[in-house]
Write an enzyme that holds these catalytic residues in place. Structure first.
Site, PDB file in Angstrom:
ATOM      1  N   SER A 171      23.682  37.698  51.873  1.00 17.75           N
ATOM      2  CA  SER A 171      24.240  38.178  50.607  1.00 17.75           C
ATOM      3  C   SER A 171      24.613  37.005  49.722  1.00 17.75           C
ATOM      4  CB  SER A 171      25.493  39.015  50.897  1.00 17.75           C
ATOM      5  OG  SER A 171      26.193  39.324  49.712  1.00 17.75           O
ATOM      6  N   TYR A 205      33.430  41.213  54.705  1.00 14.67           N
ATOM      7  CA  TYR A 205      32.039  41.160  54.275  1.00 14.67           C
ATOM      8  C   TYR A 205      31.522  39.725  54.256  1.00 14.67           C
ATOM      9  CZ  TYR A 205      27.814  42.136  51.719  1.00 14.67           C
ATOM     10  OH  TYR A 205      26.500  42.245  51.356  1.00 14.67           O
TER      11      TYR A 205
END
Length: 309
Positions: free
Chosen positions: A146, A159
């Site tokens: 990401s 995350y």
């Protein structure tokens, strides 16, 4: 290493029921690959398969409904996939989820849920299917990290931790599997326009008002179509790229983090506020940023790449 050949390949894609995973499935089918698609959302997965079979009736499509948060279920599915497909040319670990809220606003169970899906499942599936990749000449592994695997913004402890872990794991495998002729790519998407924010999971300690404000602002930053992101990924695979960054929303933060490893946060905060159209508010202070994720893979959540996992 020669360019990747998609024709007559068997490609495994997780989080394939929507977003980037769905777009990858369609892109692989167009390129001549047979598919093994994994997702938690059976209804959406069936719709994806029906569309692919209608457009490409000669493609073989195998599906598995699984919640990657369940380690035992993931083991069973991995064994089934390996039994049915002893030779796999491409594995794309795409499914992912996220959790909004500062570290002190989330529970350890919530934190662990993110890590289980985003990192543990990636490791587990890769370990289980690596013999099938080694059995197929010219194979390739893709792990979707990401933007938040490049930078660590406030409000995304779970995350970012999971996606930095994916990034490190993938870099190690890139070196270890080179002698086996297996290409390895780490993918870092920026703001992908998916259903992620509407399906976000939020920490137990985050107020509804706080979340909604952050969600509205970050919706404005999600502008890259999933189909475009998938094409960038597949071109990277074809060219055996070690790292693929999607969009300036990933490339610019990556550059800033390299130039100013400790001080880039303030520059990113200003840029995010301007992009969201509200320079008076600080997105990364009280309102936890909502990432851009991938496909439905466990309970509703978000992920800085394009949609829900």
């Amino acid at each position: 290493m020669r360019r990747f050949d998609f024709t007559a390949a068997t490609a495994v894609v997780t989080g394939a029921a929507s977003g980037i995973g769905e777009a990858l499935a369609h892109g692989l089918a167009r390129r001549g690959s047979d598919l093994v698609l994994l997702d938690r959302d059976a209804r959406r997965l069936d719709a994806v398969v029906a569309a692919i079979r209608a457009a490409h009736p000669d493609r073989q499509v195998d599906t598995h409904v699984v919640d990657l948060a369940d380690a035992a279920a993931t083991t069973r599915v991995a064994e089934d996939v390996r039994t049915r497909h002893p030779r796999i040319r491409l594995l794309v670990n795409n499914a992912g989820v996220a959790l909004g809220g500062r570290f002190d606003q989330v529970t350890l169970d919530e934190f662990q849920w993110v890590v289980d899906i985003n990192f543990r499942a990636v490791v587990q599936l890769t370990h289980a299917l690596l013999p099938a990749l080694k059995a197929e000449p010219g194979s390739h592994l893709v792990n979707v990290s990401s933007l938040f695997g490049l930078i660590g913004p406030p409000g995304q402890a779970a995350y970012s931790a999971s996606k930095f872990a994916v990034r490190g794991f993938t870099e190690v495998l890139r070196h270890e599997l080179a002698d086996d002729g297996i290409g390895v790519t780490s993918v870092h998407p920026g703001g992908i326009a998916t259903r992620i924010t509407e399906n976000a999971r939020v920490g137990s300690g985050v107020s509804v008002e706080e979340y909604e404000e952050g969600r509205r602002q970050f919706d404005k930053l999600l502008s890259i179509p999933p189909a475009k992101a998938a094409e960038v990924i597949l071109r990277g695979v074809e060219r055996r790229r070690g790292r693929v960054l999607i969009g300036w929303s990933a490339k610019l933060p990556d550059l800033l983090a390299r130039i100013a490893p400790a001080a880039h946060g303030k520059f990113l905060r200003v840029g995010l506020n301007r992009a969201a159209g509200d320079p008076a508010r600080r997105l990364t202070t009280s309102s936890p940023p909502v990432p851009a994720a991938r496909q439905p893979e466990a309970a509703p959540a978000t992920d800085p790449a394009g949609d829900r996992a």
